[in-house]
Write a protein that holds these residues in place. Structure first.
Motif, PDB file in Angstrom:
ATOM      1  N   ALA A 163     -29.120 -12.021  10.322  1.00 52.80           N
ATOM      2  CA  ALA A 163     -28.712 -11.088   9.117  1.00 52.80           C
ATOM      3  C   ALA A 163     -29.667 -10.240   8.743  1.00 52.80           C
ATOM      4  O   ALA A 163     -29.811  -9.890   7.340  1.00 52.80           O
ATOM      5  CB  ALA A 163     -28.012 -11.707   8.255  1.00 52.80           C
ATOM      6  N   THR A 164     -30.844  -9.774   9.532  1.00 51.62           N
ATOM      7  CA  THR A 164     -31.957  -8.907   8.926  1.00 51.62           C
ATOM      8  C   THR A 164     -31.264  -7.397   8.839  1.00 51.62           C
ATOM      9  O   THR A 164     -32.175  -6.806   7.935  1.00 51.62           O
ATOM     10  CB  THR A 164     -33.061  -8.983   9.841  1.00 51.62           C
ATOM     11  N   GLU A 165     -30.303  -7.018   9.258  1.00 51.82           N
ATOM     12  CA  GLU A 165     -29.632  -5.854   8.876  1.00 51.82           C
ATOM     13  C   GLU A 165     -28.973  -5.980   7.527  1.00 51.82           C
ATOM     14  O   GLU A 165     -27.700  -6.047   7.629  1.00 51.82           O
ATOM     15  CB  GLU A 165     -29.133  -4.928  10.156  1.00 51.82           C
ATOM     16  N   ALA A 166     -29.494  -6.022   6.512  1.00 50.11           N
ATOM     17  CA  ALA A 166     -28.707  -6.323   5.213  1.00 50.11           C
ATOM     18  C   ALA A 166     -27.931  -5.549   4.771  1.00 50.11           C
ATOM     19  O   ALA A 166     -26.958  -5.761   4.194  1.00 50.11           O
ATOM     20  CB  ALA A 166     -29.922  -6.395   4.118  1.00 50.11           C
ATOM     21  N   PHE A 167     -27.902  -4.169   5.402  1.00 43.95           N
ATOM     22  CA  PHE A 167     -27.063  -3.196   4.874  1.00 43.95           C
ATOM     23  C   PHE A 167     -25.362  -3.712   5.548  1.00 43.95           C
ATOM     24  O   PHE A 167     -24.638  -3.373   4.516  1.00 43.95           O
ATOM     25  CB  PHE A 167     -27.153  -1.816   5.733  1.00 43.95           C
ATOM     26  N   PHE A 168     -25.394  -4.471   6.466  1.00 47.80           N
ATOM     27  CA  PHE A 168     -24.092  -4.776   6.862  1.00 47.80           C
ATOM     28  C   PHE A 168     -23.694  -5.819   5.966  1.00 47.80           C
ATOM     29  O   PHE A 168     -22.351  -6.177   5.762  1.00 47.80           O
ATOM     30  CB  PHE A 168     -24.236  -5.215   8.324  1.00 47.80           C
ATOM     31  N   VAL A 169     -24.466  -6.646   5.482  1.00 52.23           N
ATOM     32  CA  VAL A 169     -24.215  -7.909   4.512  1.00 52.23           C
ATOM     33  C   VAL A 169     -23.359  -7.211   3.203  1.00 52.23           C
ATOM     34  O   VAL A 169     -22.480  -7.627   2.631  1.00 52.23           O
ATOM     35  CB  VAL A 169     -25.547  -8.567   4.080  1.00 52.23           C
ATOM     36  N   PHE A 170     -24.139  -6.161   2.763  1.00 53.55           N
ATOM     37  CA  PHE A 170     -23.639  -5.525   1.554  1.00 53.55           C
ATOM     38  C   PHE A 170     -22.465  -4.932   1.792  1.00 53.55           C
ATOM     39  O   PHE A 170     -21.393  -4.937   0.888  1.00 53.55           O
ATOM     40  CB  PHE A 170     -24.925  -4.419   0.981  1.00 53.55           C
ATOM     41  N   LEU A 171     -22.135  -4.265   2.896  1.00 55.71           N
ATOM     42  CA  LEU A 171     -20.832  -3.674   3.206  1.00 55.71           C
ATOM     43  C   LEU A 171     -20.063  -4.723   3.129  1.00 55.71           C
ATOM     44  O   LEU A 171     -18.903  -4.324   2.834  1.00 55.71           O
ATOM     45  CB  LEU A 171     -21.004  -2.993   4.575  1.00 55.71           C
ATOM     46  N   MET A 172     -20.080  -5.590   3.774  1.00 60.17           N
ATOM     47  CA  MET A 172     -19.076  -6.788   3.717  1.00 60.17           C
ATOM     48  C   MET A 172     -18.944  -7.418   2.473  1.00 60.17           C
ATOM     49  O   MET A 172     -17.742  -7.784   2.096  1.00 60.17           O
ATOM     50  CB  MET A 172     -19.645  -7.812   4.963  1.00 60.17           C
ATOM     51  N   VAL A 173     -19.879  -7.679   1.568  1.00 62.59           N
ATOM     52  CA  VAL A 173     -19.737  -8.179   0.640  1.00 62.59           C
ATOM     53  C   VAL A 173     -18.571  -7.351  -0.564  1.00 62.59           C
ATOM     54  O   VAL A 173     -17.876  -7.731  -1.066  1.00 62.59           O
ATOM     55  CB  VAL A 173     -20.962  -8.084  -0.343  1.00 62.59           C
ATOM     56  N   GLN A 174     -18.966  -6.064  -0.313  1.00 62.26           N
ATOM     57  CA  GLN A 174     -18.130  -5.044  -1.236  1.00 62.26           C
ATOM     58  C   GLN A 174     -16.672  -5.370  -0.607  1.00 62.26           C
ATOM     59  O   GLN A 174     -15.951  -5.155  -1.341  1.00 62.26           O
ATOM     60  CB  GLN A 174     -18.677  -3.645  -0.618  1.00 62.26           C
ATOM     61  N   PHE A 175     -16.366  -5.099   0.749  1.00 60.93           N
ATOM     62  CA  PHE A 175     -15.161  -5.432   1.276  1.00 60.93           C
ATOM     63  C   PHE A 175     -14.506  -6.951   0.744  1.00 60.93           C
ATOM     64  O   PHE A 175     -13.271  -6.768   0.339  1.00 60.93           O
ATOM     65  CB  PHE A 175     -15.295  -5.337   2.769  1.00 60.93           C
ATOM     66  N   ILE A 176     -15.036  -8.003   0.853  1.00 67.85           N
ATOM     67  CA  ILE A 176     -14.764  -9.093   0.741  1.00 67.85           C
ATOM     68  C   ILE A 176     -14.144  -9.195  -0.953  1.00 67.85           C
ATOM     69  O   ILE A 176     -13.287  -9.895  -1.304  1.00 67.85           O
ATOM     70  CB  ILE A 176     -15.480 -10.219   0.883  1.00 67.85           C
ATOM     71  N   ARG A 177     -15.051  -8.387  -1.987  1.00 66.51           N
ATOM     72  CA  ARG A 177     -14.421  -8.584  -3.337  1.00 66.51           C
ATOM     73  C   ARG A 177     -13.349  -7.965  -3.403  1.00 66.51           C
ATOM     74  O   ARG A 177     -12.524  -8.168  -4.422  1.00 66.51           O
ATOM     75  CB  ARG A 177     -15.613  -7.707  -3.866  1.00 66.51           C
ATOM     76  N   GLY A 178     -12.813  -6.980  -2.480  1.00 68.14           N
ATOM     77  CA  GLY A 178     -11.493  -6.346  -2.702  1.00 68.14           C
ATOM     78  C   GLY A 178     -10.304  -7.143  -2.192  1.00 68.14           C
ATOM     79  O   GLY A 178      -9.119  -6.903  -2.357  1.00 68.14           O
ATOM     80  N   ILE A 179     -10.831  -8.527  -1.430  1.00 63.76           N
ATOM     81  CA  ILE A 179      -9.792  -9.285  -0.964  1.00 63.76           C
ATOM     82  C   ILE A 179      -9.176 -10.331  -2.102  1.00 63.76           C
ATOM     83  O   ILE A 179     -10.130 -10.897  -2.644  1.00 63.76           O
ATOM     84  CB  ILE A 179     -10.221 -10.106   0.092  1.00 63.76           C
ATOM     85  N   PRO A 180      -7.823 -10.196  -2.345  1.00 58.89           N
ATOM     86  CA  PRO A 180      -7.688 -10.855  -3.612  1.00 58.89           C
ATOM     87  C   PRO A 180      -7.826 -12.523  -3.627  1.00 58.89           C
ATOM     88  O   PRO A 180      -7.747 -13.107  -2.562  1.00 58.89           O
ATOM     89  CB  PRO A 180      -5.995 -11.055  -3.585  1.00 58.89           C
ATOM     90  N   ARG A 181      -8.415 -12.970  -4.680  1.00 61.35           N
ATOM     91  CA  ARG A 181      -8.812 -14.477  -4.849  1.00 61.35           C
ATOM     92  C   ARG A 181      -7.785 -15.507  -4.635  1.00 61.35           C
ATOM     93  O   ARG A 181      -8.075 -16.556  -4.149  1.00 61.35           O
ATOM     94  CB  ARG A 181      -9.837 -14.638  -6.041  1.00 61.35           C
ATOM     95  N   GLU A 182      -6.709 -14.996  -5.042  1.00 63.31           N
ATOM     96  CA  GLU A 182      -5.750 -15.871  -5.150  1.00 63.31           C
ATOM     97  C   GLU A 182      -5.508 -16.493  -3.730  1.00 63.31           C
ATOM     98  O   GLU A 182      -5.062 -17.537  -3.402  1.00 63.31           O
ATOM     99  CB  GLU A 182      -4.239 -15.170  -5.517  1.00 63.31           C
TER     100      GLU A 182
END
Lengths: 303, 287
Positions: free
Chosen positions: B159-178
């Motif tokens: 996971a050294t291309e951290a940009f993609f980690v950031f991209l996915m974090v943003q995306f997962i935050r949009g998935i309902p926690r319920e």
């Protein structure tokens, strides 16, 4: 809540998360932070990879300050950043403004303008550039039609860097796409209201569009400056790895490459790498600080 | 009222037409070098240089440049394409796997040092690679990895291309926690939630990651230049560069032909995933 639990049990509760993070953690310490510090250490040494590093103190850094080729590479890179980034962003914003007026075929044009950004960093395009700006290349053939006899753009120290600047500006499609997305966020009512109040096009652009777009301008600016400082492939291919003619395309990264992997002066190159990091960090920090003066966030105060 | 609006829409139509023409002309100017390279790849060298060489229609089109260029740089070009395919496939796999695991932890889990690690992750997005390059080279050399694909590929699994980690974090935050919570009540472990809930919903971000991983890895020049030296292991950009260095003025047609070949995978990826790519660029500032 969790803060009241003792450290040990908090650590235990963190274990599943660390398991998920483990590849990233290994990468962070083993391939990013560790090597960063190791590079910092090398930068204070004489290290050729063949023998153990030999401590020099600040010698590499003082040598840098007196190395004419290094200073050249700073000037070349600075010139490149200074001329390519603003023109690239102006081109991107101009075309985005035109495209944003509900133009038919928007998707098509957006694609056409974006493609150079995808290809621009490739060796293939650098090869193409080397031909078209060569002395008997395409550009001079076209100029000849108009009766102008062009020189060898790439073989002349006065013009070689300009061809690389043009190559970067040619890739304005990526910031343009970002601008287009930003322009779409600007409420049409604001522009209409201003038009009814008699504001002309220029006025509407300066008073409404541009201020609302400043966060995107800022974002693009930071991104492009960071990218431009690290440009390598075009200069390497166009100059055949030399940075010539007369070091006129000796990009910072190219000189670093020559020192590190041409003559294996790893310590010296490590010092260059750290200075580059500091330069980029300084530019980014300066950008962020100055952004307070000119970047306008419309949702400020809403939260 | 109607008169005013007609007049205005008339003016808009006119300015739209001029805008249209300007956009088309500039677009053509920008695309001309690419089209010219494509056309020149079918021309004999005598037509690439000299008067009239700017024409887009080859006088006597032939595939000779392709057939001769294919073996021009030494080994058949097929070899280099396969090499690049290997590196790119592993890169895509590594990035998708390792970045999604890290992103899941950052977006969904509580752990000690979360804030500090997240900040570190963001900081590495902006880090110039040169500051790690030199030491990484020394490390990989000590591991005996020089002239293998490991230095190109292993970092992607970490996971050294951290940009993609950031991209996915943003995306997962949009998935309902319920959804997570429901799954947990049904007895799902963290792994189960990652695997069965988040990963499927994350697929748009995974596809974006895969596409850009592929394109970046395919175009990457610096890292292969440093690590790969055996002629039979060269990736496509290195092979092209070797060809450029070894060929004289007479080989421009072949050089163009092979350049076109190397551009095809990227252009194809763009044509297939155009919408995803443009979306990725406009929402995240990817290139």
């Amino acid at each position: 809540m969790t803060a009241e639990l003792p450290f040990r049990s908090r650590l235990r509760a963190s274990l599943p998360a660390y398991a998920f993070l483990s590849p990233w953690l290994v990468g962070l310490f083993g391939l990013t932070l560790g090597p960063m510090l190791l590079t910092l250490y090398y930068s204070f040494t004489d290290y050729s990879l063949l023998a153990a590093p030999e401590w020099l103190g600040l010698d590499n850094y003082t040598r840098l300050a007196g190395d004419p080729r290094y200073l050249d590479s700073l000037v070349v890179t600075g010139t490149y950043v200074l001329f390519s980034v603003p023109f690239e962003l102006i081109a991107a914003l101009t075309v985005a403004m035109v495209l944003n007026r509900g133009m038919r075929g928007l998707t098509f044009y957006r694609a056409i303008y974006y493609v150079p950004s995808l290809l621009g960093g490739s060796v293939a395009i650098a090869i193409l550039w080397r031909q078209i700006f060569g002395s008997d290349g395409l550009v001079n053939q076209v100029l000849a039609i108009f009766g102008y006899e062009g020189s060898g753009w790439i073989s002349s120290p006065d013009t070689a860097l300009s061809t690389l600047i043009i190559l970067r500006i040619w890739q304005f499609g990526a910031p343009m796409v970002i601008f287009l997305a930003g322009l779409r966020q600007i409420p049409a009512e604001l522009l209409e209201a201003a038009a009814i109040d008699g504001a002309g096009k220029v006025r509407r652009f300066l008073a409404i569009t541009l201020p609302l777009l400043t966060p995107i301008v800022f974002f693009n600016l930071v991104l492009q400056i960071i990218g431009a400082f690290q440009a390598f492939t075009p200069a390497f291919i166009v100059s055949g790895g030399t940075g010539g003619p007369s070091d006129s395309t000796l990009f910072y990264t190219l000189y670093l490459y020559q020192r590190a992997f041409g003559s294996f002066e790893m310590g010296y190159a490590a010092a260059m790498a750290w200075v580059l990091l500091l330069i980029i960090a300084a530019f980014t920090a300066a950008n962020f600080m100055m952004s307070r003066r000119w970047v306008f966030y419309s949702d400020e105060g809403k939260r | 009222m109607t008169a005013v609006s007609t007049r205005r829409s008339g003016a808009t139509a006119l300015s739209r037409t001029t805008g249209h023409i300007a956009i088309a002309l500039v677009g053509l100017l920008m695309f001309y070098p690419l089209l010219w390279m494509l056309s020149s790849s079918f021309k004999p060298v005598s037509e690439i240089f000299g008067p009239g060489s700017g024409a887009l229609i080859p006088g006597s089109p032939s595939l000779d440049n392709y057939s001769e260029g294919w073996t021009g740089p030494g080994l058949p070009f097929t070899r280099y394409l396969i090499n690049s395919l290997i590196v790119c496939t592993l890169t895509v796999l590594g990035n998708v796997l390792s970045c999604s695991l890290a992103a899941f932890a950052f977006a969904r889990m509580q752990f000690l040092g979360r804030k500090a690690f997240f900040a570190a992750m963001l900081a590495t997005v902006m880090l110039p690679q040169h500051v790690t390059l030199i030491s990484q080279y020394a490390i990989f050399r000590d591991l005996g990895w020089l002239d293998t694909y490991l230095p190109l590929v292993v970092p992607k699994f970490l996971a050294t291309e951290a940009f993609f980690v950031f991209l996915m974090v943003q995306f997962i935050r949009g998935i309902p926690r319920e959804l997570d919570e429901a799954a947990r009540i049904d007895g799902c472990s963290w792994w189960g939630i990652y695997r069965k809930i988040v990963l499927p919903l994350l697929s748009p971000a995974l596809v974006t990651t895969a596409i850009f991983s592929f394109i970046w890895a395919y175009n990457d020049f610096l890292a292969p230049l440093i690590y790969i030296s055996s002629p039979e292991k060269l990736t496509v950009p290195l092979a092209l560069r070797t060809f450029l260095d070894s060929s004289g003025q007479s080989a421009w047609g072949q050089l163009f032909a092979m350049s076109i070949v190397t551009l095809i995978p990227v252009v194809a990826a763009f044509v297939i995933f155009q919408r995803r790519i443009v979306e990725g660029v406009s929402t995240t500032g990817l290139k």
